[in-house]
Design an enzyme around this catalytic site. Structure first.
Site, PDB file in Angstrom:
ATOM      1  N   CYS A 576       0.803  -1.214   0.000  1.00  0.00           N
ATOM      2  CA  CYS A 576       0.000   0.000   0.000  1.00  0.00           C
ATOM      3  C   CYS A 576       0.849   1.284   0.000  1.00  0.00           C
ATOM      4  O   CYS A 576       1.422   1.617  -1.025  1.00  0.00           O
ATOM      5  CB  CYS A 576      -0.979  -0.044   1.175  1.00  0.00           C
ATOM      6  SG  CYS A 576      -2.343   1.099   0.964  1.00  0.00           S
ATOM      7  N   ARG A 613     -11.629   7.076  -0.487  1.00  0.00           N
ATOM      8  CA  ARG A 613     -10.780   5.893  -0.348  1.00  0.00           C
ATOM      9  C   ARG A 613     -11.382   4.672  -1.020  1.00  0.00           C
ATOM     10  O   ARG A 613     -12.611   4.562  -1.167  1.00  0.00           O
ATOM     11  CB  ARG A 613     -10.551   5.579   1.138  1.00  0.00           C
ATOM     12  CG  ARG A 613      -9.974   6.740   1.917  1.00  0.00           C
ATOM     13  CD  ARG A 613      -9.742   6.395   3.356  1.00  0.00           C
ATOM     14  NE  ARG A 613      -8.539   5.576   3.554  1.00  0.00           N
ATOM     15  CZ  ARG A 613      -7.324   6.089   3.599  1.00  0.00           C
ATOM     16  NH1 ARG A 613      -7.130   7.383   3.454  1.00  0.00           N
ATOM     17  NH2 ARG A 613      -6.280   5.312   3.785  1.00  0.00           N
ATOM     18  N   HIS A 679      -3.698  -5.493   2.564  1.00  0.00           N
ATOM     19  CA  HIS A 679      -3.326  -5.719   3.958  1.00  0.00           C
ATOM     20  C   HIS A 679      -3.920  -7.060   4.381  1.00  0.00           C
ATOM     21  O   HIS A 679      -4.504  -7.762   3.576  1.00  0.00           O
ATOM     22  CB  HIS A 679      -3.887  -4.600   4.846  1.00  0.00           C
ATOM     23  CG  HIS A 679      -3.467  -3.232   4.429  1.00  0.00           C
ATOM     24  ND1 HIS A 679      -2.182  -2.782   4.587  1.00  0.00           N
ATOM     25  CD2 HIS A 679      -4.152  -2.205   3.856  1.00  0.00           C
ATOM     26  CE1 HIS A 679      -2.098  -1.535   4.137  1.00  0.00           C
ATOM     27  NE2 HIS A 679      -3.279  -1.159   3.687  1.00  0.00           N
TER      28      HIS A 679
HETATM   29  N1  GLN Z   1      -1.725   6.781   2.967  1.00  0.00           N
HETATM   30  C1  GLN Z   1      -1.843   6.001   1.766  1.00  0.00           C
HETATM   31  C2  GLN Z   1      -3.179   6.174   1.078  1.00  0.00           C
HETATM   32  O1  GLN Z   1      -4.138   6.523   1.692  1.00  0.00           O
HETATM   33  C3  GLN Z   1      -1.587   4.530   2.034  1.00  0.00           C
HETATM   34  C4  GLN Z   1      -2.558   3.941   2.988  1.00  0.00           C
HETATM   35  C5  GLN Z   1      -2.215   2.522   3.341  1.00  0.00           C
HETATM   36  O2  GLN Z   1      -1.056   2.171   3.458  1.00  0.00           O
HETATM   37  N2  GLN Z   1      -3.226   1.728   3.591  1.00  0.00           N
HETATM   38  O3  GLN Z   1      -3.298   5.959  -0.098  1.00  0.00           O
END
Ligand code: GLN
Length: 736
Positions: A576, A613, A679
């Site tokens: 990520c 997101r 994840h």
């Molecule tokens: N901060 C990054 C994003 O929001 C990565 C987030 C994450 O590692 N889950 O894209």
């Protein structure tokens, strides 16, 4: 008119729930009323005559809300309160609807819903307890929660903010707030054992690393930024002379350095010190004499599943809620410190109110239980397979369990006189509690017989606790891999650690170790130079934007060395945020952050920035595994691959978003570098990927040494496969 109708609707809903459905009406009447009158809370507020308090924060809000209501009642006041933890606007409206009239209103509020509740309620006080990672699928990253709380405070300028100054997140909110603030904190080092993962090691103002004079737990403590001066404000309310032991907690409470009183409480857990101090501070703000605080705290006997004690089947039982890493870590200490034989069961669900992602289990230090004597551990709840895998990699063979009765039976087999600890997350708690309530009632009704039955269970039980072969290597490996050694470099674990990704390192290390391969894990922190020539596997996890930017900037110094490592066939896994950093550039809001330029990828943000997101469970088909690869994505970045790399996998569940929500792919592969948005952590549920990485790393060393490429022996992966199969079934994908 609307208000009259809303009241009538609320009353009808309350009546129907009580008389027809026989259910408590903690939410629905308010919900129905708010549909009719969206300003219902404002219209109901005059029912409360003296004042209102809202309690907010990740951990402890139900306890503090109940304690404060008890204190006010002990003082002779009538109180409107959402005691059972219904903490959305509907819960607050329901409590007000039920109250008719009250002297005080004490309401627990969800962090993200505070901005809905406060403009209407205009409370006298907000008690801000702490902010930890929790339900990240809903919250995204913690700064989003901070922003929402700050907005809420701005909407109610007359509210006094009573906040935990030991928490940098809360301090930053206070620093930016125009509201009057009253900080509380513990002004001495409690000397607690520290956990692996903490939120916010960085300054909230300038991103430098905070200096701590002492650390209590999580990010709580006495901190200062060496660069810009951001620091804990000297608390107005302080706990001093804190004693925490098996008898409970005691401390002196000071206001502006003058003693207000001395508190003794039988409640357990270091975190309870903060709950009690917050209660004392809030009560003092409301001018309630200390003796009533003392009285209420003494009489506090929670029957809501928070630290609730039972006696069933001859066992002393403690039930508690834990729903995030900090809360669960605190519970592990309670289990570890309890004397005598014991059994601990964890019940983890993944419903809406829990958060659908259980990656956080890997941010919990279950390893601490592996060395506790006379303890058996059980895994329950909807995500018990994931939990079992997590425990397995902590060195604990946990048997699956089906609830409290099943636990009592199985624990009686393993340890007849054990104390039982049942730790459940949000939606798992009510079922476990209902079973315990029923068992406790039965016990009272049939005391002699019930204990007979308990002994019978001990005698007739034949099976062993634990998965017998869980941790064993199936075929002997030591002959195939003589003198093999792997060095795993974990880059910036203190920054890139928000979603349990560090678990990938534990999985790699354990799987190598079980094959008699020596493993060294090097934790390389920000600014430390890394010798990549010694590395066999390099790992980069995901993280929040602020920490990710700090990591990305700092790693630029080592970009060439890391690039040479990857070009030379070095094995790398990036998740990520770590994946995004490997590109040429990545976008954070409108800011273009230079990346390491190792992968031919580019990461952008969609409209709405970090709040827009891509979140949810995902299943992939990947050339690196026969089984579907499953995991959880939670990112704002949208990544696009250039011609220089292949995707890691193709999304097969029909709903996953992957790299950008458009092209149906996730992640990237280039030489022996693998990057993904998943994840989970990735390798725990996809052991084939873990073994692919280990094999590639060993093969690279073998070529260097001129020895034949070693083959990995098979491990018993039943628990991992069960967790994978559970997710496949949930996503409607065929498991292998
Ligand atoms: N901060 C990054 C994003 O929001 C990565 C987030 C994450 O590692 N889950 O894209």
């Amino acid at each position: 008119m609307k208000f009259e109708l809303a009241k009538a609707v609320g009353a009808a809903a309350t009546w129907a729930l009580a008389k027809v459905a026989h259910r408590p009406a903690a939410n629905f009447p308010g919900k129905a009323g708010l549909v009719v009158d969206p300003d219902l809370i404002a219209h109901l507020k005059p029912r409360v005559s003296e004042g209102t308090i809202v309690v907010v924060g990740t951990n402890g809000k139900t306890t503090v809300t109940n304690l404060l209501a008890d204190v006010l009642e002990a003082y002779g006041k009538t109180v409107a309160c959402n005691r059972t933890g219904a903490n959305l606007d509907s819960g607050v409206a329901s409590a007000l609807l039920h109250a008719r009239t009250a002297d005080w209103g004490v309401f627990e509020s969800d962090e993200l819903w505070l901005a809905k509740i406060m403009p209407q309620l205009q409370p006298d006080f907000v008690i801000l307890l702490n902010l930890f990672r929790d339900q990240l699928d809903r919250a995204g990253e913690i700064d989003h929660v901070q922003q929402r709380i700050a907005e809420a405070l701005a909407s109610s300028p007359g509210t006094v903010l009573v906040y935990n100054a030991d928490d940098p997140f809360c301090q930053a909110i206070a620093d930016h707030s125009a509201n009057k603030c009253k900080p509380f904190g513990i002004s001495e080092d409690l000397g607690l054992l520290q956990n692996k993962v903490a939120d916010s090691g960085l300054c909230q103002a300038c991103d430098a690393e905070l200096d701590y004079a002492w650390h209590q737990y999580g990010q709580l403590g006495s901190y200062r930024c060496p660069r810009c001066g951001f620091a804990r404000t000297e608390p107005m309310y302080r706990a001093r002379g804190v004693r925490i032991d098996r008898q409970g907690i005691s401390f002196g409470v000071l206001r502006h350095g003058t003693t207000v009183g001395h508190l003794e409480s039988p409640l357990a857990g270091a975190y309870m010190t903060y709950n009690l101090l917050a209660t004392c501070a809030a009560a003092d703000c409301c001018n309630i004499p200390f003796e009533y605080v003392e009285r209420a705290i003494h009489a506090f006997a929670p029957d809501n599943g928070r630290l609730q004690a039972y006696h069933v089947g001859g066992h002393d039982v403690l039930l508690n809620l834990a729903k995030n890493p900090v809360g669960l870590n605190q519970n592990l200490r309670i289990v570890a410190d309890a004397p005598g034989p014991k059994a601990a069961a964890f019940f983890i669900n993944d419903k809406e109110a829990d958060g659908h992602d259980v990656s956080w289990l890997w941010d919990v230090d279950f390893e601490e239980l592996a060395t506790v004597d006379d303890l058996v551990v059980f895994a329950g709840g909807i995500r018990r397979n994931d939990l079992q895998v997590r425990l397995k990699y902590a060195g604990i063979d946990a048997e699956l369990v089906d609830g409290a009765r099943d636990l009592a039976r199985k624990a009686a087999c393993a340890k007849p006189d054990a104390g039982l600890f049942l730790i459940a997350n949000y939606t798992a708690l009510p079922d476990v509690k209902a079973e315990l309530d029923e068992m406790a009632r039965d016990e009272k009704a049939f005391e002699p017989k019930a204990s007979d039955a308990g002994h019978a269970a001990v005698r007739t039980c034949t099976h062993e606790v634990g998965i017998p072969t869980c941790n064993q290597v199936v075929s002997p490996a030591s002959q195939t891999l003589p003198h093999a050694k792997l060095t795993i470099v974990h880059l910036y674990p203190e920054l890139l650690n928000l979603y349990g990704d560090g678990g990938n390192v534990a999985v790699l290390a354990t799987r190598a170790h079980r094959r008699a391969i020596d493993v060294e894990v090097v934790r390389a922190t920000r600014g430390e130079p890394v010798d990549f020539s010694q590395a066999d596997i390099v790992f980069l996890g995901g993280g929040p934007d602020r920490e990710q930017r700090a990591a990305s900037r700092s790693l630029l110094d080592q970009a060439t060395a890391l690039q040479d490592y990857v070009e030379g066939g070095g094995v790398l896994l990036a998740i990520c945020g770590g994946f995004q950093i490997l590109g040429r550039t990545w976008l954070l809001g409108n800011e273009t952050v230079p990346g390491l330029g190792i992968l031919d990828i580019e990461t952008k943000r969609a409209k709405g920035g970090s709040h827009n997101r891509l979140v949810g469970n995902v299943a992939l088909e990947s050339p690196l595994a026969k089984a579907p690869v499953v995991g959880y994505e939670n990112h704002a970045g949208r990544t696009f691959l250039g011609d220089g790399c292949e995707p890691f996998g193709r999304i097969i569940d029909g709903r996953g978003e992957g790299n950008n929500g458009r092209d149906g792919f996730d992640g990237a592969r280039y030489r022996n570098a693998v990057a993904t948005y998943l994840h989970g952590p990735l390798l725990a549920k996809n052991p084939e990927i873990a073994d692919w990485l280990i094999e590639k790393a060993l093969a690279r060393r073998a070529v260097e040494n001129g020895s034949p490429a070693p083959a990995l022996s098979a491990l018993d992966d039943r628990a991992e496969r069960a967790a994978n199969a559970f997710m496949c079934a949930k996503l409607g994908v065929r498991a292998r």
